[in-house]
Write an enzyme that holds these catalytic residues in place. Structure first.
Site, mmCIF file in Angstrom:
data_model
loop_
_atom_site.group_PDB
_atom_site.id
_atom_site.type_symbol
_atom_site.label_atom_id
_atom_site.label_comp_id
_atom_site.label_asym_id
_atom_site.label_seq_id
_atom_site.Cartn_x
_atom_site.Cartn_y
_atom_site.Cartn_z
ATOM 1 C CD GLU A 68 34.332 33.318 37.068
ATOM 2 O OE1 GLU A 68 33.722 33.200 37.829
ATOM 3 O OE2 GLU A 68 34.595 32.741 36.079
ATOM 4 C CB CYS A 99 33.060 35.708 45.329
ATOM 5 S SG CYS A 99 34.281 34.505 44.824
#
Length: 457
Positions: free
Chosen positions: A209, A243
């Site tokens: 990720e 993010c």
């Protein structure tokens, strides 16, 4: 206890079959949920210390989402873990076919500092639900939260089942030298590449990720006031250290001035005239990132913000105009409270420009034109995103969350998370009371050939 001892004990514990029972998994998930609830106040204090998060934001973006994922797994794990029967071809008569999800075994979860509770416990809940053991490595950049996670996990679980390894690069490197059955990593692209290199040494499957420059497209048909309100919320949440935060705005030239005006109004409305004095506004995690972000701000292009407080590592919500693709701020993921604005005239320009860029983790479209929305959604490649909002696509256990290409591989949350930490076996249970002869030698033409053709068709 050193890493080798922990890993060896976890291997033996997994081999004993202790984690396979669904009742055991549910019991462990309930223990995890209980300890998170017990330490809710301490979690808020730790997040305040590490990142300056308010108590409200800590619950909204971390504790609440963690509890939601754990509860979701408790409700659904029994269904996910059972056999799933599928159609059996006539050529396999008499037999039944089914898929069975089984745990990988000994897993490693490496988490980042920006959402240190959420991005540690969410994948851990998925790992437990799937029946694995886990070594958890939280970030050294969020020490208060990492130490609290260590305390909570030790209170919940024996180290041969779930263990926490704290520390920095030395510990990260030591862990990556070991053989695991599965690795789950959340963090930067550069570190993600190192994780994948080490995983390749043992052919270990991995979910990465990562991040990237997630664009926010604002079309001329968009509801500008609402778009500005939602963009400001998502961009400056956690002081921009998210993010999936909108990294930059790419808006239609005709609405740029109106959008900038509304964003400025929303910054003042949401954070006050003096954002650096707002106790609910977060801080940059450390001096290194603080200095990096200051180096990306071109004061000549700042519309609002740009102020900073060195003592507390705060940077005011900042908006930059007249930005070009060659500017320093467009050469890397910002990961901070700086929002550059670029423009376009035709939607095809957006598609062409982004086609040559690394594939982002998130993609946001603000438009009332269904044709524009469909075109951008179909033609642009990205991990996931929202239409007429930002960030919220990750706040559900009903959809997987993950990147593609440079922004990562694999996904998690809910059923997708359970599958990420599982291997799905395909099994045919062939009955012994009948055995069709046509597959065996000696092969004969004629009836057997026609029957075989019929069965395999």
């Amino acid at each position: 206890m050193n890493i080798d001892e922990i890993l060896e004990k976890q291997r033996l514990y997994f081999q004993s079959g202790a984690t396979l029972s669904v009742d055991f998994r549910i019991e462990m998930l309930k223990k995890l949920r209980n300890v998170i609830t017990k330490y809710e106040k301490e979690i808020a204090c730790a997040l305040k210390e590490d990142l300056g998060k308010s108590e409200y934001e800590s619950y909204m973006c971390e504790t609440g989402l963690v509890l939601s994922e754990i509860s979701y797994m408790i409700r659904h794990v029994r269904k996910y873990a059972r056999k799933h029967y599928v159609y059996t071809p006539l050529s396999q008569f008499a037999a039944v076919s089914y898929k069975q999800s089984v745990p990988y075994g000994n897993t490693l979860i490496m988490s980042p500092w920006n959402y240190p509770l959420l991005l540690t416990i969410d994948p851990l809940a998925d790992a437990i639900a799937a029946g694995n053991t886990a070594i958890v490595k939280p970030s050294a950049y969020s020490p208060a939260t990492s130490n609290l996670i260590d305390k909570m996990i030790k209170e919940c679980f024996p180290s041969e089942y779930i263990a926490v390894v704290t520390g920095g690069r030395k510990e990260n490197a030591a862990l990556l030298e070991k053989k695991f059955d599965f690795i789950f990593f959340t963090g930067s692209q550069n570190v993600g590449k190192e994780v994948l290199r080490h995983a390749a040494e043992y052919l270990t499957p991995a979910v990465l990720e990562l991040g990237g420059k997630s664009p926010c497209i604002v079309d001329k048909s968009a509801k500008i006031k609402l778009a500005a309100k939602r963009i400001v919320f998502g961009k400056y949440l956690n002081c921009g250290q998210t993010c999936v935060a909108p990294d930059y705005i790419l808006c239609h030239e005709s609405v740029k001035d109106q959008l900038i005006q509304e964003i400025c109004l929303q910054i003042k409305k949401q954070f006050g005239e003096q954002p650096l004095e707002n106790h609910d506004y977060g801080k940059i995690v450390n001096q290194k990132h603080f200095e990096r972000l200051l180096g990306l701000i071109d004061q000549k292009k700042v519309i609002i913000g740009g102020e900073a407080d060195q003592k507390v590592h705060k940077i005011a919500p900042t908006l930059m105009d007249q930005v070009t693709w060659e500017d320093a701020i467009m050469q890397e993921e910002i990961f901070g409270p700086i929002l550059p604005v670029l423009t376009f005239n035709k939607i095809d320009e957006v598609i062409d420009v982004l086609a040559d860029k690394p594939k982002p983790l998130a993609f946001y479209i603000f438009s009332e034109d269904k044709a524009v929305i469909q075109k951008l959604s179909n033609r642009c490649r990205y991990g996931g995103g929202c239409i007429n909002d930002v960030i919220i696509h990750l706040a559900t256990s009903e959809m997987g969350f993950g990147g593609v290409g440079e922004s990562g591989m694999g996904a998690y949350h809910g059923k997708i998370g359970f599958d990420a930490f599982s291997h799905t076996k395909s099994i045919v249970d062939k009955k012994t009371w009948m055995d069709l002869p046509m597959r065996y030698q000696p092969y004969r033409k004629g009836l057997h050939e026609k029957l075989l053709h019929l069965f395999l068709r």
